[in-house]
Design a protein around this motif. Structure first.
Motif, PDB file in Angstrom:
ATOM      1  N   ASP A 145       0.834  -1.211   0.000  1.00  0.00           N
ATOM      2  CA  ASP A 145       0.000   0.000   0.000  1.00  0.00           C
ATOM      3  C   ASP A 145       0.864   1.255   0.000  1.00  0.00           C
ATOM      4  O   ASP A 145       0.587   2.212  -0.736  1.00  0.00           O
ATOM      5  N   ASP A 146       1.880   1.280   0.825  1.00  0.00           N
ATOM      6  CA  ASP A 146       2.763   2.456   0.873  1.00  0.00           C
ATOM      7  C   ASP A 146       3.436   2.688  -0.474  1.00  0.00           C
ATOM      8  O   ASP A 146       3.596   3.834  -0.913  1.00  0.00           O
ATOM      9  N   GLN A 149       1.031   4.201  -2.979  1.00  0.00           N
ATOM     10  CA  GLN A 149       0.712   5.595  -2.678  1.00  0.00           C
ATOM     11  C   GLN A 149       1.921   6.525  -2.849  1.00  0.00           C
ATOM     12  O   GLN A 149       1.819   7.734  -2.631  1.00  0.00           O
ATOM     13  N   LEU A 151       4.689   6.478  -1.084  1.00  0.00           N
ATOM     14  CA  LEU A 151       5.258   6.853   0.210  1.00  0.00           C
ATOM     15  C   LEU A 151       6.640   6.243   0.447  1.00  0.00           C
ATOM     16  O   LEU A 151       7.278   6.555   1.448  1.00  0.00           O
ATOM     17  N   LYS A 152       7.072   5.386  -0.441  1.00  0.00           N
ATOM     18  CA  LYS A 152       8.397   4.781  -0.313  1.00  0.00           C
ATOM     19  C   LYS A 152       9.412   5.508  -1.191  1.00  0.00           C
ATOM     20  O   LYS A 152       9.051   6.125  -2.207  1.00  0.00           O
TER      21      LYS A 152
END
Length: 214
Positions: A145-146, A149, A151-152
């Motif tokens: 999920d990250d 999105q 976010l990584k």
């Protein structure tokens, strides 16, 4: 009589002088001849055979690589999550070229928890390189999920299809002494000798080298 004796006394000294002159002349000629021939003799004695041409060094077997297999470092916690199948993708900042089908994981020490050795081999698809937003939401996987999105820091995701554990891990000491390599920074292609020793083209004999985790 006295006249003849006088002539004999006057001639006597001249004979040895002629002999002396003849001897000295021969001596000078002989000396000249020795000096003339001596350098040639000396040159012959010190002459040495030509040195053979050195052959070029043979290439090391470790210089050959396997283009389908790469080596990269991984933290023990992430490797444990992959082994338990809670993590089904490996995320990296770089894109591996198409055709690479196996990741060899070097487990870092990470505070004394890891083994500082190559311990596992993950099989990945040859062409699937996910970018953020393209990883399937099912089944669930840690970090998916990250990544979707954005976010990584990682830019590419690699699905892990199979995982194998080396029966004899490749320790850091063996990596240095036998295969001429240190702990990986980023990623690198695997040396052909190491690939054959721990995986190999003989599928029947592979069971003695690796154990399938899933």
């Amino acid at each position: 009589m006295s006249s003849k004796l006088g002539q004999t006394k006057m001639l006597a000294p001249s004979r040895p002088a002629l002999r002396q002159t003849t001897i000295n002349s021969c001596f000078r000629q002989e000396t000249h001849r020795v000096k003339k021939t001596s350098p040639k003799a000396a040159k012959t004695k010190i002459a040495s055979p030509a040195k053979p041409k050195s052959s070029p060094p043979s290439s090391s077997p470790n210089s050959e690589r396997v283009d389908t297999d790469v080596l990269l470092a991984i933290k023990p916690v992430h490797l444990a999550n992959i082994a338990s199948q809670q993590k089904n993708h490996e995320y990296r900042k770089y894109r591996l070229r198409d055709g690479i089908t196996r990741m060899w994981f070097y487990e870092t020490r990470e505070g004394g928890q890891g083994r500082s050795a190559i311990t596992h081999i993950a099989v990945i698809p040859p062409t699937v390189r996910h970018t953020p937003g393209s990883v399937p939401t099912e089944p669930f996987g840690i970090g998916n999920d990250d990544f979707n999105q954005g976010l990584k820091q990682s830019k590419y995701g690699y699905p892990i299809l199979e995982l194998y554990e080396l029966i004899e891990p490749v320790t850091l000491a063996e990596m240095k002494n036998r295969w001429g390599m240190g702990s990986p920074m980023g990623w690198r292609y695997l040396a052909a000798g190491l690939w054959e020793d721990r995986w190999g083209s003989d599928e029947a004999g592979r069971a003695e080298k690796v154990r399938r985790v899933f």
